[in-house]
Enzyme design. Sequence first.
Site, PDB file in Angstrom:
ATOM      1  N   VAL A  18      10.965  14.814  -8.663  1.00 48.04           N
ATOM      2  CA  VAL A  18      11.559  13.497  -8.405  1.00 48.04           C
ATOM      3  C   VAL A  18      10.794  12.759  -7.299  1.00 48.04           C
ATOM      4  CG1 VAL A  18      13.683  12.254  -7.843  1.00 48.04           C
ATOM      5  CG2 VAL A  18      13.823  14.407  -9.101  1.00 48.04           C
ATOM      6  N   ALA A  47       7.132  14.252   4.123  1.00 51.53           N
ATOM      7  CA  ALA A  47       7.040  15.690   4.428  1.00 51.53           C
ATOM      8  C   ALA A  47       7.336  16.496   3.172  1.00 51.53           C
ATOM      9  CB  ALA A  47       8.037  16.070   5.520  1.00 51.53           C
ATOM     10  N   ARG A  49       6.706  20.845   1.820  1.00 56.40           N
ATOM     11  CA  ARG A  49       6.214  22.160   2.249  1.00 56.40           C
ATOM     12  C   ARG A  49       4.733  22.354   1.937  1.00 56.40           C
ATOM     13  NH1 ARG A  49      10.594  26.027   0.445  1.00 56.40           N
ATOM     14  NH2 ARG A  49       9.797  25.311  -1.558  1.00 56.40           N
ATOM     15  N   LYS A 109      23.310  16.867  -5.711  1.00 57.16           N
ATOM     16  CA  LYS A 109      24.745  17.020  -6.038  1.00 57.16           C
ATOM     17  C   LYS A 109      25.295  18.330  -5.509  1.00 57.16           C
ATOM     18  CE  LYS A 109      22.291  18.623  -9.463  1.00 57.16           C
ATOM     19  NZ  LYS A 109      21.217  18.127 -10.273  1.00 57.16           N
ATOM     20  N   LYS A 209      28.801  17.936 -10.551  1.00 55.47           N
ATOM     21  CA  LYS A 209      28.777  16.508 -10.887  1.00 55.47           C
ATOM     22  C   LYS A 209      30.196  15.980 -11.101  1.00 55.47           C
ATOM     23  CE  LYS A 209      24.170  16.884 -12.841  1.00 55.47           C
ATOM     24  NZ  LYS A 209      23.409  17.288 -14.041  1.00 55.47           N
ATOM     25  N   GLY A 306      15.003  14.409 -15.279  1.00 56.95           N
ATOM     26  CA  GLY A 306      13.576  14.113 -15.435  1.00 56.95           C
ATOM     27  C   GLY A 306      13.109  13.247 -14.278  1.00 56.95           C
TER      28      GLY A 306
HETATM   29  N1  LIG Z   1      14.422  17.137 -11.522  1.00 59.25           N
HETATM   30  C1  LIG Z   1      15.422  16.423 -12.011  1.00 59.25           C
HETATM   31  O1  LIG Z   1      15.405  16.032 -13.176  1.00 59.25           O
HETATM   32  C2  LIG Z   1      16.584  16.065 -11.150  1.00 59.25           C
HETATM   33  C3  LIG Z   1      17.620  15.255 -11.683  1.00 59.25           C
HETATM   34  C4  LIG Z   1      18.700  14.886 -10.880  1.00 59.25           C
HETATM   35  C5  LIG Z   1      18.754  15.333  -9.568  1.00 59.25           C
HETATM   36  N2  LIG Z   1      17.745  16.144  -9.078  1.00 59.25           N
HETATM   37  C6  LIG Z   1      17.849  16.587  -7.685  1.00 59.25           C
HETATM   38  O2  LIG Z   1      16.733  16.071  -6.974  1.00 59.25           O
HETATM   39  C7  LIG Z   1      16.384  16.960  -5.922  1.00 59.25           C
HETATM   40  C8  LIG Z   1      14.900  17.315  -6.061  1.00 59.25           C
HETATM   41  O3  LIG Z   1      14.693  17.918  -7.324  1.00 59.25           O
HETATM   42  P1  LIG Z   1      13.213  18.186  -7.899  1.00 59.25           P
HETATM   43  O4  LIG Z   1      13.407  18.507  -9.338  1.00 59.25           O
HETATM   44  O5  LIG Z   1      12.295  17.092  -7.514  1.00 59.25           O
HETATM   45  O6  LIG Z   1      12.840  19.534  -7.121  1.00 59.25           O
HETATM   46  P2  LIG Z   1      11.384  20.197  -6.993  1.00 59.25           P
HETATM   47  O7  LIG Z   1      10.502  19.746  -8.087  1.00 59.25           O
HETATM   48  O8  LIG Z   1      11.636  21.656  -6.816  1.00 59.25           O
HETATM   49  O9  LIG Z   1      10.818  19.583  -5.633  1.00 59.25           O
HETATM   50  C9  LIG Z   1      11.295  19.946  -4.372  1.00 59.25           C
HETATM   51  C10 LIG Z   1      10.226  19.546  -3.365  1.00 59.25           C
HETATM   52  O10 LIG Z   1      10.736  19.777  -2.063  1.00 59.25           O
HETATM   53  C11 LIG Z   1       9.811  20.583  -1.334  1.00 59.25           C
HETATM   54  N3  LIG Z   1      10.573  21.403  -0.415  1.00 59.25           N
HETATM   55  C12 LIG Z   1      11.521  22.323  -0.712  1.00 59.25           C
HETATM   56  N4  LIG Z   1      12.044  22.857   0.414  1.00 59.25           N
HETATM   57  C13 LIG Z   1      11.401  22.264   1.436  1.00 59.25           C
HETATM   58  C14 LIG Z   1      11.485  22.379   2.844  1.00 59.25           C
HETATM   59  N5  LIG Z   1      12.355  23.204   3.425  1.00 59.25           N
HETATM   60  N6  LIG Z   1      10.672  21.609   3.601  1.00 59.25           N
HETATM   61  C15 LIG Z   1       9.789  20.759   3.037  1.00 59.25           C
HETATM   62  N7  LIG Z   1       9.665  20.602   1.704  1.00 59.25           N
HETATM   63  C16 LIG Z   1      10.474  21.342   0.912  1.00 59.25           C
HETATM   64  C17 LIG Z   1       9.091  21.397  -2.376  1.00 59.25           C
HETATM   65  O11 LIG Z   1       7.882  21.855  -1.857  1.00 59.25           O
HETATM   66  P3  LIG Z   1       7.013  22.976  -2.645  1.00 59.25           P
HETATM   67  O12 LIG Z   1       6.265  22.206  -3.667  1.00 59.25           O
HETATM   68  O13 LIG Z   1       6.161  23.586  -1.621  1.00 59.25           O
HETATM   69  O14 LIG Z   1       8.002  23.945  -3.235  1.00 59.25           O
HETATM   70  C18 LIG Z   1       8.936  20.350  -3.485  1.00 59.25           C
HETATM   71  O15 LIG Z   1       7.855  19.498  -3.243  1.00 59.25           O
HETATM   72  C19 LIG Z   1      17.339  18.163  -6.063  1.00 59.25           C
HETATM   73  O16 LIG Z   1      18.438  17.971  -5.200  1.00 59.25           O
HETATM   74  C20 LIG Z   1      17.795  18.093  -7.511  1.00 59.25           C
HETATM   75  O17 LIG Z   1      19.054  18.662  -7.725  1.00 59.25           O
HETATM   76  C21 LIG Z   1      16.678  16.497  -9.831  1.00 59.25           C
END
Ligand SMILES: NC(=O)c1ccc[n+]([C@@H]2O[C@H](COP(=O)([O-])OP(=O)(O)OC[C@H]3O[C@@H](n4cnc5c(N)ncnc54)[C@H](OP(=O)(O)O)[C@@H]3O)[C@@H](O)[C@H]2O)c1
Length: 441
Positions: A18, A47, A49, A109, A209, A306
């Site tokens: 996202v 920021a 990781r 969520k 949700k 997505g």
């Molecule tokens: N993906 C979806 O379709 C979707 C839909 C609705 C809501 N969401 C929500 O959106 C949020 C993000 O989802 P996502 O799918 O984008 O997750 P993701 O692809 O796993 O991305 C998480 C990002 O955060 C970084 N990160 C994790 N812990 C960290 C920390 N302690 N310090 C600094 N950086 C950190 C990760 O770094 P690394 O790359 O090093 O791991 C990664 O870049 C979540 O709350 C999820 O529930 C997602």
Amino acid sequence: MGVAAGELRLGLIGLGTVGSEVVHLLEHNADELARKRNCRLRLVHVASRSIHTKPHPDLGGARLSTDPWAVVRDPELELVVELIGGTEPARSLLLAAIEAGKAVVTANKALLAVHGEEIFSAAEERGVPLGFEASVAGGIPILRTLRESLAADRNHALFGIVNGTCNYILTMMREQDAEFETALRSAQDEGLAEADPSFDIDGIDAAQKLTLLAMLAFGVRVPFEAVYTEGIRQLSQTDILFAREFGYEIKLLAIAKQEGGLVELRVHPTMVPQRSLLAGVGGAYNAIVVQGQALGSSLYFGRGAGGPPTAAAVVSDILDATRTCGLASARQLPGLGYAWKELRSAPIRPMDEVVSEYYVRFQVADQPGVLAAIAGSLAEQSISIASVIQRGRSNSDASVPLVIRTHAAGERNLKAALRQVNQLPVVEGQAVCVRIEENLG
Ligand SMILES: NC(=O)c1ccc[n+]([C@@H]2O[C@H](COP(=O)([O-])OP(=O)(O)OC[C@H]3O[C@@H](n4cnc5c(N)ncnc54)[C@H](OP(=O)(O)O)[C@@H]3O)[C@@H](O)[C@H]2O)c1
């Protein structure tokens, strides 16, 4: 293009699925967004990781860090977007950003469903905007709709297909005659399900949700633990086919109802009539039906997850914050549509008191008297049978499915009857039970 009058300085934590798309949207639509709000959105600090080791989109002149606290403590920022997910450190980061007077936007969520009271109250007390549109149904603007567009109405029920992974699996079971395990593997191959899919297929994601949806829809405090939650693992192809014979599709529904002063909150597989709009929602799509006194039923449909759809919801929350950022006197609309202290503490109807029609599938020995024995146990609990389908024995099978559709019955009675039936020597394993919802608008 005209010159935007103001500027909103943003920090972003998390550059995953996202976060990367948020960066893309902010960059790609920059001029259009500035025209819409007469305010330029400038990404100042990011920021993540692995920011120095993993590929990421061009971040312009933003400061880069691996430490999320560097963003929260950056005095130049007016708004922080949290997109790392999970409880900690996300919870502490959001609370610290709010305490510092920064607006916050999140898609988390899991965090808000469990720690909502702390976070919503903190944002209200500090008077900062808290955007979380992306946390429910991805790109579908259902939270804003409940908070603003439907604010004048009294909602009495809400039915949602809010987990795209489960909907994809159930659609594949239905359309490609796939068994549950095959459909789950396909969802994983498509990147729709995690390596550990339990969060989705056991209904937990949908329950989180529903917690947020019900608070917005009814103006009540909903503890996440109060949501009755059942997933889709126990379903088989046989159930999908029988459901169709009865004129239904099986969906994992998140259901909230408000009736007689009690609130009902449940997530479970549900048979929905084939004529209903929700029955036609296939694949990874999401849809939510809201039933209000004045409007009647309305349906909200779209991509529930997505990168790009979710990022669109995140950026819309950032745009919303431009209404009040830097304007200490501007009145902030509470995130849940009500100030936290205005939410009522409504009693939740215990699951045992829920009344529903049921589809129940037993695997039974193909011999005389079986149906009579099962019907007897149901009758003892005052459950009347609406229809029965029993298949004859195929050459290889020692047992056959026996499917019963009941009239409306209490959950407590059904459970008591099933405890008895499951112990009959002619019944194999445990009965599979799916509740039926007729009135979906
Ligand atoms: N993906 C979806 O379709 C979707 C839909 C609705 C809501 N969401 C929500 O959106 C949020 C993000 O989802 P996502 O799918 O984008 O997750 P993701 O692809 O796993 O991305 C998480 C990002 O955060 C970084 N990160 C994790 N812990 C960290 C920390 N302690 N310090 C600094 N950086 C950190 C990760 O770094 P690394 O790359 O090093 O791991 C990664 O870049 C979540 O709350 C999820 O529930 C997602």
